[in-house]
Design an enzyme around this catalytic site. Sequence first.
Site, PDB file in Angstrom:
ATOM      1  N   LYS A 140       0.858  -1.190   0.000  1.00 51.65           N
ATOM      2  CA  LYS A 140       0.000   0.000   0.000  1.00 51.65           C
ATOM      3  C   LYS A 140       0.881   1.221   0.000  1.00 51.65           C
ATOM      4  O   LYS A 140       2.014   1.180   0.502  1.00 51.65           O
ATOM      5  CB  LYS A 140      -0.876   0.020   1.260  1.00 51.65           C
ATOM      6  CG  LYS A 140      -2.124   0.855   1.105  1.00 51.65           C
ATOM      7  CD  LYS A 140      -3.158   0.074   0.350  1.00 51.65           C
ATOM      8  CE  LYS A 140      -4.511   0.736   0.320  1.00 51.65           C
ATOM      9  NZ  LYS A 140      -5.541  -0.245  -0.055  1.00 51.65           N
TER      10      LYS A 140
HETATM   11  N1  GLU Z   1      -7.150   0.089  -3.222  1.00 49.25           N
HETATM   12  C1  GLU Z   1      -7.924  -1.065  -3.533  1.00 49.25           C
HETATM   13  C2  GLU Z   1      -7.963  -2.017  -2.335  1.00 49.25           C
HETATM   14  O1  GLU Z   1      -7.848  -1.615  -1.207  1.00 49.25           O
HETATM   15  C3  GLU Z   1      -7.487  -1.722  -4.827  1.00 49.25           C
HETATM   16  C4  GLU Z   1      -6.060  -2.193  -4.878  1.00 49.25           C
HETATM   17  C5  GLU Z   1      -5.612  -2.626  -6.270  1.00 49.25           C
HETATM   18  O2  GLU Z   1      -6.405  -2.569  -7.185  1.00 49.25           O
HETATM   19  O3  GLU Z   1      -4.431  -2.998  -6.382  1.00 49.25           O
HETATM   20  O4  GLU Z   1      -8.198  -3.186  -2.478  1.00 49.25           O
END
Ligand code: GLU
Length: 424
Positions: free
Chosen positions: A116
């Site tokens: 993240k």
């Molecule tokens: N931000 C989204 C999540 O928390 C998507 C992450 C992604 O598509 O890599 O799952």
Amino acid sequence: MTAPTETAIGTPARVSPSASVLGSVRDAAARLGTEPEIVDLLSTSWRELRAQLPVRMDNRKIQIFEGYRVQHNGARGPYKGGIRFHLSADIDEVRALAMLMTYKCALMELPYGGAKGGVMCDPARMSDTELNRLSRTYMQHIHMILGLNRDIPAPDMGTNAQTMAWLMDAYGQLHGHTPGIVTGKPVELGGSYGRDQATGRGTAVCMREHARSERIDPRDIRVVIQGYGNVGSWTARIASEYGFMVIAVSDVKGGICNPDGIDIAQLDRHFAIARSVAGFEGAEPITNDQILELDCDYLVPAAIGEVITGRNAANIRARVVVEAANHPVTPDADEILARRGITVLPDIIVNAGGVTVSYFEWTQNIQVFRWPLERVNEELENRMLSAFGQLMARAAKDGTRPRQAAFDIALDRVATAIRLRGFV
Ligand code: GLU
């Protein structure tokens, strides 16, 4: 780790977001008998990058932001996870979200680890040129740990397809055109059809499958959604397509409620002009705190984390909490809800539609080929059905709650990959 520590005056102290995720992992490890070395390995991140991001603002002054990219575990494949632009995106929040991605990808059987990113900023108060410069500066500071087979970012709160376009362009200037380096891009730049609606679609599929398991017609299910951003608004649209009765929604400016159901198409027309659900005619105004305590069947927190806590869990009147946001329920609230017989469908399945279509986008980019929307939605639906089915079957077999079953399945897969690689 799950139990909140008591302070001298008896009020539960706040459990940090990463400690709260770790609580679920340790709980699963105890049930599975996972080796302590593996639990230790998963208790911290593989790599955490913190960067100072000086950005020239429109008033010509330099503002220094702080940004992060956390890679939690890569045993199952390249790191994957979104980038959050939000004032609450501090290192512990980003670390917790990276951990959740490891388990979300494992639960969905996607060949990824978890990561993240975050920048502490308030995008609503920044111009497009400022956000463009911030995104490029952020990429200049993290590109060395990214890669098509190493780490692939995506949107999250406060970022969108435009942010991904800026990031892709900045990465391309350093490494050559690499569309698959980020997912959630605009369709015109190699994004996948259906990525914008994917998280909401996955959430609505989970709601529909849960209703099916209870043998209740969606038309008899009253749904309340907190948050009308990408996830909340698409959940409202697709859930109402499935027949659910959406009786209340909210965004940062306030909420609206109509016990007879809200016409979502009409609400979208209002939203397009007002840029908020607040002020919608044909519904009563309510606050963001009140919306959580409304009498309803399914309560869908679809905004920020930690909105259902020890303070308000006793007042929740829903039968089912559907975690479209990441970690919207704190561990103490989770216990209270369980004692009160309220089912919680956990974030790592409910909002997994986004990363699933990100995976489809990445595979399309690698093949330089595009799938039609129908194929994206069909493959998403199949994966959601399979993961949701496995989770509910595991919960029924072991007599565990859905969150416990989800972490049991996910940790088992991550631990197996770690063992097979010979890490421990
Ligand atoms: N931000 C989204 C999540 O928390 C998507 C992450 C992604 O598509 O890599 O799952």
